[in-house]
Write a protein that holds these residues in place. Structure first.
Motif, PDB file in Angstrom:
ATOM      1  N   ASN A 220      -8.421  40.917  -2.750  1.00  0.00           N
ATOM      2  CA  ASN A 220      -7.109  40.267  -2.890  1.00  0.00           C
ATOM      3  C   ASN A 220      -6.108  41.186  -3.582  1.00  0.00           C
ATOM      4  O   ASN A 220      -4.944  41.257  -3.175  1.00  0.00           O
ATOM      5  CB  ASN A 220      -7.236  38.955  -3.655  1.00  0.00           C
ATOM      6  CG  ASN A 220      -7.899  37.878  -2.842  1.00  0.00           C
ATOM      7  OD1 ASN A 220      -7.936  37.941  -1.612  1.00  0.00           O
ATOM      8  ND2 ASN A 220      -8.448  36.880  -3.513  1.00  0.00           N
TER       9      ASN A 220
ATOM     10  N   HIS B 272       0.393  45.026   0.668  1.00  0.00           N
ATOM     11  CA  HIS B 272       1.512  44.205   1.127  1.00  0.00           C
ATOM     12  C   HIS B 272       2.763  44.556   0.343  1.00  0.00           C
ATOM     13  O   HIS B 272       3.855  44.653   0.930  1.00  0.00           O
ATOM     14  CB  HIS B 272       1.165  42.719   0.969  1.00  0.00           C
ATOM     15  CG  HIS B 272       2.232  41.803   1.462  1.00  0.00           C
ATOM     16  ND1 HIS B 272       2.553  41.688   2.800  1.00  0.00           N
ATOM     17  CD2 HIS B 272       3.081  40.984   0.800  1.00  0.00           C
ATOM     18  CE1 HIS B 272       3.547  40.815   2.944  1.00  0.00           C
ATOM     19  NE2 HIS B 272       3.883  40.384   1.747  1.00  0.00           N
ATOM     20  N   GLY B 273       2.649  44.763  -0.966  1.00  0.00           N
ATOM     21  CA  GLY B 273       3.799  45.129  -1.800  1.00  0.00           C
ATOM     22  C   GLY B 273       4.342  46.493  -1.448  1.00  0.00           C
ATOM     23  O   GLY B 273       5.545  46.740  -1.508  1.00  0.00           O
TER      24      GLY B 273
ATOM     25  N   ALA C 287      -2.763  42.640  -1.872  1.00  0.00           N
ATOM     26  CA  ALA C 287      -1.453  42.419  -2.490  1.00  0.00           C
ATOM     27  C   ALA C 287      -0.748  43.749  -2.736  1.00  0.00           C
ATOM     28  O   ALA C 287       0.469  43.861  -2.546  1.00  0.00           O
ATOM     29  CB  ALA C 287      -1.614  41.649  -3.803  1.00  0.00           C
ATOM     30  N   THR C 288      -1.502  44.757  -3.139  1.00  0.00           N
ATOM     31  CA  THR C 288      -0.922  46.067  -3.381  1.00  0.00           C
ATOM     32  C   THR C 288      -0.405  46.684  -2.076  1.00  0.00           C
ATOM     33  O   THR C 288       0.707  47.206  -2.035  1.00  0.00           O
ATOM     34  CB  THR C 288      -1.983  47.018  -4.031  1.00  0.00           C
ATOM     35  OG1 THR C 288      -2.429  46.423  -5.218  1.00  0.00           O
ATOM     36  CG2 THR C 288      -1.406  48.374  -4.312  1.00  0.00           C
TER      37      THR C 288
END
Length: 94
Positions: A83, A90-91, A87-88
């Motif tokens: 996760n 996606h960011g 998230a990294t």
């Protein structure tokens, strides 16, 4: 704290249904279940919960229980890392 009397009553209900199943098959067991009162259902639920808690305690105290806890922790850590990585990534794409 579970009521020992209620658990014992639930054990009797479970035994009655089991005997009906052994002696008359599914139809007989269904008839016995249909005749259960609300008190019987509560007692059976208490018996089931007690049996499950006993089984869980036995597994947790065993070497297999330690392995199960280790595997669960490993899966939780793996999910967390996945996760965070997602998230990294996606960011970074924004």
């Amino acid at each position: 704290m579970p009521d020992p009397k209620l658990i014992a009553e639930g054990g009797q209900v479970a035994y009655t249904i089991n005997q009906a199943m052994a002696n008359g098959g599914i139809a007989s067991a269904n008839k016995a279940r249909a005749a259960m009162s609300e008190a019987d259902i509560r007692a059976l639920a208490a018996f089931r919960d007690h049996q499950l808690a006993t089984l869980v305690a036995q597994v947790e105290d065993s070497p297999e229980g330690a392995e199960i806890r280790w595997q669960a922790a490993l899966r939780a850590y793996d999910a967390h890392v996945s996760n965070v990585l997602a998230a990294t990534i996606h960011g970074a794409k924004k």
